[in-house]
Write a protein that holds these residues in place. Structure first.
Motif, PDB file in Angstrom:
ATOM      1  N   GLN A 123      35.275  36.419 -50.996  1.00  0.00           N
ATOM      2  CA  GLN A 123      36.014  35.393 -50.248  1.00  0.00           C
ATOM      3  C   GLN A 123      36.932  34.608 -51.166  1.00  0.00           C
ATOM      4  O   GLN A 123      38.043  34.238 -50.781  1.00  0.00           O
ATOM      5  CB  GLN A 123      35.033  34.452 -49.545  1.00  0.00           C
ATOM      6  CG  GLN A 123      34.375  35.079 -48.346  1.00  0.00           C
ATOM      7  CD  GLN A 123      33.290  34.187 -47.747  1.00  0.00           C
ATOM      8  OE1 GLN A 123      32.816  33.250 -48.373  1.00  0.00           O
ATOM      9  NE2 GLN A 123      32.877  34.502 -46.532  1.00  0.00           N
ATOM     10  N   THR A 153      23.791  39.532 -52.457  1.00  0.00           N
ATOM     11  CA  THR A 153      24.723  39.643 -51.335  1.00  0.00           C
ATOM     12  C   THR A 153      25.553  38.374 -51.192  1.00  0.00           C
ATOM     13  O   THR A 153      26.774  38.430 -50.978  1.00  0.00           O
ATOM     14  CB  THR A 153      23.949  39.926 -50.033  1.00  0.00           C
ATOM     15  OG1 THR A 153      23.192  41.121 -50.194  1.00  0.00           O
ATOM     16  CG2 THR A 153      24.889  40.064 -48.856  1.00  0.00           C
ATOM     17  N   ILE A 154      24.898  37.229 -51.334  1.00  0.00           N
ATOM     18  CA  ILE A 154      25.596  35.943 -51.245  1.00  0.00           C
ATOM     19  C   ILE A 154      26.630  35.818 -52.362  1.00  0.00           C
ATOM     20  O   ILE A 154      27.767  35.390 -52.132  1.00  0.00           O
ATOM     21  CB  ILE A 154      24.589  34.776 -51.283  1.00  0.00           C
ATOM     22  CG1 ILE A 154      23.744  34.769 -50.001  1.00  0.00           C
ATOM     23  CG2 ILE A 154      25.293  33.440 -51.487  1.00  0.00           C
ATOM     24  CD1 ILE A 154      22.517  33.883 -50.065  1.00  0.00           C
ATOM     25  N   GLN A 200      29.566  38.197 -51.533  1.00  0.00           N
ATOM     26  CA  GLN A 200      30.372  37.663 -50.440  1.00  0.00           C
ATOM     27  C   GLN A 200      31.208  36.471 -50.891  1.00  0.00           C
ATOM     28  O   GLN A 200      32.394  36.371 -50.557  1.00  0.00           O
ATOM     29  CB  GLN A 200      29.482  37.248 -49.270  1.00  0.00           C
ATOM     30  CG  GLN A 200      28.930  38.400 -48.481  1.00  0.00           C
ATOM     31  CD  GLN A 200      27.988  37.944 -47.379  1.00  0.00           C
ATOM     32  OE1 GLN A 200      27.372  36.889 -47.454  1.00  0.00           O
ATOM     33  NE2 GLN A 200      27.859  38.761 -46.350  1.00  0.00           N
ATOM     34  N   SER A 201      30.602  35.583 -51.653  1.00  0.00           N
ATOM     35  CA  SER A 201      31.321  34.395 -52.137  1.00  0.00           C
ATOM     36  C   SER A 201      32.474  34.794 -53.048  1.00  0.00           C
ATOM     37  O   SER A 201      33.572  34.248 -52.951  1.00  0.00           O
ATOM     38  CB  SER A 201      30.370  33.470 -52.885  1.00  0.00           C
ATOM     39  OG  SER A 201      29.374  32.993 -52.037  1.00  0.00           O
TER      40      SER A 201
END
Length: 66
Positions: free
Chosen positions: A62, A54-55, A58-59
């Motif tokens: 972004q 998930t990280i 998301q990164s």
């Protein structure tokens, strides 16, 4: 890197983006601590991997929307 090279040869029209994920497990563990998860839950490798994924996603998202 061999996988990426083979993938690019087989599917040259599909763009491939490499993303550094070296510290995502550390960030995932800290996120679990911050969320108040007990030590036993933090030892669940599948959960750590899920949070890490998930990280990473998301990164990446972004980074392309800046």
């Amino acid at each position: 890197m061999m996988f990426v090279n083979n993938f690019k040869k087989k599917f040259p029209d599909i763009p491939v983006t490499l993303y550094d994920e070296r510290f995502t497990s550390v960030i995932a563990h800290q996120t679990m601590i911050d969320a108040g998860l007990k030590k036993k839950a933090r030892q669940n490798k599948a959960l750590v991997d899920e949070i890490s994924a998930t990280i990473i996603l998301q990164s990446y998202l972004q980074s392309i929307h800046r």
